[in-house]
Enzyme design. Structure first.
Site, PDB file in Angstrom:
ATOM      1  N   GLU A  90       0.826  -1.216   0.000  1.00 41.63           N
ATOM      2  CA  GLU A  90       0.000   0.000   0.000  1.00 41.63           C
ATOM      3  C   GLU A  90       0.859   1.264   0.000  1.00 41.63           C
ATOM      4  OE1 GLU A  90      -2.723  -0.763  -0.813  1.00 41.63           O
ATOM      5  OE2 GLU A  90      -3.088  -2.745   0.042  1.00 41.63           O
ATOM      6  N   GLY A  91       1.978   1.197  -0.668  1.00 40.05           N
ATOM      7  CA  GLY A  91       2.905   2.326  -0.726  1.00 40.05           C
ATOM      8  C   GLY A  91       3.995   2.140   0.297  1.00 40.05           C
TER       9      GLY A  91
END
Length: 592
Positions: A435-436
């Site tokens: 998620e990053g």
């Protein structure tokens, strides 16, 4: 085998004493009185400890397997998933129009912490489904909502998000997956996606993939990306399942942790899909999922650590090793328990003070999301946008650190698989990456979020801290133990932000070289603010003679530890930031 007990008492303290949820003006909060939340949390805690936690080691040991094109989940997962569905746990905060219970996101967050602590890999199946639900709920047409949402809410069908490709992760402008428009308004999706959590499995009848792809006419880079709904099995006009779509699993990734979740390579070979949201505006629709997912991953970071901490405490109280330096404590035994030793206490206090601060920070973030969505509060929206990379990056970094430190309490036994502590460390590690990755979170914080709306939101945060300190500085004990350290830490944060303002434009590397330190500096200040607020609440309750005195005094002692032993790290981070880019960029690439 490790065990897990939901920390309901502390959750209730955060919900009602700190956030005062039932007194909030946010629509839907009026029903969140103590009795109601106690019942929900107790029920969720029972599911967590009795159903999910016993499967955690099973999932880690067995993993998922691909058989004749079908992904099989570990033994017991299917029955547990059915129990979750029957209990309504997949639909807590979803829209009642589509079968949801309509509770605030804050309640979903509290319950979600328990499920992650008990079995992170298992909870990802429904967690990713919630993200797909949210994206369709916000960006879908009425027909799309009616088609997909009821089944996603019930988890009869599950959802995924498909971003990453073999050649591109964060830089999505490089993606190659293509979407060819058809005469009937659908698209044919062709390409390969990797690292797709819950990409396929045997828990649900269908899997609804949200896939980023490039349609003709969009141009280069991220501006040309669109988002598509691509189901594993096509849906007939009457809502029944039809033919198999042209999407398949290439393989299941072999990972360091979260073995119980199927992380798949997904192949799209002209699969039928439908545009979600506006053409060439897919990033906007996808980020509806990403922002929710990033807070959820921050929660994962500390929730796995909570389970590791609980088991480390139990081991430290039970394991006999050495004698207390001040004299024997267990006089009838051959040695004293580990917990008598100061370094073990330091380790456990590091863990405990982080975990309770992280819970308060994350619940506050969930409350801001509720205030933003349910009350259309633009200030809350701006603040949670600023804080999201801090929640995701700081809490997952520190959560992994806590899991490793909990493992350390066990000594050699912590390195042996049968004790289960290595699983917590291995599972927690992914939260820093997906998620990053956390480096990207730091760049987003410094490069985008600080300057958003002319710096309005970070200035509002500084003012919030300043106001709290000013309103409570007459309390001498609170001032010495909590407010003075918070003031010093906040000044460090402001000094770091000022350094970026003064140097960032003329030398962007000066700001970006310090971005990771800034994310951690900001995280410490946020936890310091949470601890100062919790300390005030605890002191007020003690003075009024309300509540559990032992709990409240423990809360104060734990908070004082954080302020004295952890919060001073802000000075170190500031010192690193103000060295600028030169030490970081000094070597030519070939010198590494």
């Amino acid at each position: 085998m490790p065990s897990y007990t939901a920390p309901i008492r502390d959750m209730q303290f955060v919900l009602h004493d700190l956030l005062r949820a039932a007194d909030s003006s946010v629509p839907g909060y009026e029903d969140m009185d103590r009795d109601f939340t106690q019942q929900v949390l107790e029920a969720a805690g029972k599911v967590s400890s009795e159903v999910l936690a016993p499967l955690n080691a099973v999932g880690d040991r067995e993993g998922c397997r691909l058989e004749n094109g079908v992904v099989r989940t570990p033994e017991g997962f299917k029955a547990a998933f059915e129990a979750m569905k029957e209990g309504g746990w997949t639909a807590l905060d979803c829209d009642p129009d589509y079968g949801g219970q309509g509770m605030p996101y804050l309640m979903n967050c509290a319950v979600g912490e328990m499920f992650v602590s008990a079995n992170m890999a298992f909870n990802m199946y429904q967690g990713l489904t919630h993200g797909a639900y949210s994206a369709i709920h916000v960006h879908g047409t009425e027909e799309q909502k009616q088609t997909w949402l009821p089944k996603l809410v019930s988890c009869d069908w599950t959802g995924t998000m498909n971003l990453t490709e073999p050649h591109c992760g964060t830089d999505l402008g490089l993606l190659r997956t293509r979407a060819e428009p058809q005469d009937d308004g659908s698209y044919l999706i062709t390409g390969q996606k990797i690292f797709i959590s819950a990409g396929d499995h045997d828990l649900a009848e269908n899997v609804v993939h949200l896939v980023l792809a490039k349609a003709p006419g969009g141009g280069e880079g991220t501006k040309g990306i669109s988002l598509f709904i691509v189901p594993k099995i096509l849906v007939n006009a009457d809502g029944s399942l039809g033919a198999r779509n042209a999407v398949s699993v290439g393989k299941i990734e072999e990972k360091m942790g979260i073995h119980g979740n199927a992380t798949c390579v997904m192949n799209y070979d002209g699969a039928v899909g439908w545009l979600l949201g506006d053409l060439h505006k897919g990033m906007r629709a996808m980020f509806t999922m990403m922002n929710e997912a990033r807070l959820g991953v921050g929660l994962q970071g500390y929730a796995v650590a909570e389970a590791a901490y609980q088991n480390a405490v139990a081991y430290a109280k039970d394991r006999l090793q050495g004698r207390a330096v001040t004299g024997a404590v267990n006089t009838n035994g051959p040695a004293d328990p580990l917990i008598v030793h100061p370094d073990i206490r330091r380790n456990l206090m590091d863990q405990k003070s982080f975990l309770e601060g992280a819970r308060a920070f994350t619940f506050w973030g969930a409350h801001l999301i509720d205030r933003s969505h349910r009350a259309q509060d633009a200030e809350a929206e701006g603040l949670i946008s600023l804080l999201t990379p801090v929640i995701k990056g700081f809490l997952t970094d520190k959560g992994f650190e806590v899991a490793v430190n909990a493992q350390q309490v066990y000594g050699g036994h912590g390195y042996i698989e049968e004790w289960g502590m290595s699983q917590f460390a291995r599972d927690a590690r992914i939260a820093m990456i997906y998620e990053g990755a956390n480096g990207i979170q730091a760049l987003d914080l410094v490069g985008r979020k600080l300057a958003a709306d002319g710096g309005k939101h970070v200035m509002a945060f500084f003012e919030m801290v300043k106001t709290f300190i000013k309103e409570n500085e007459a309390d001498a004990e609170l001032k010495t133990g909590f407010l003075d350290p918070l003031k010093a830490a906040s000044k460090d944060l402001q000094a770091a932000a000022m350094f970026f303002m003064q140097n960032g434009m003329k030398n962007p590397n000066a700001a970006l070289s310090g971005s990771y330190d800034f994310m951690h500096l900001f995280g410490h200040v946020c936890l310091g603010l949470m601890w100062a607020r919790m300390a005030k609440v605890a002191r007020d309750a003690l003075e009024a003679g309300d509540g559990d005195r032992d709990f409240l005094e423990t809360k104060l002692a734990t908070g004082r530890y954080y302020m004295a032993r952890q919060l001073p790290m802000t000075a170190t981070h500031l010192a690193r930031i103000t060295t600028g880019a030169e030490p970081v960029m000094a070597l030519p690439a070939e010198a590494f």
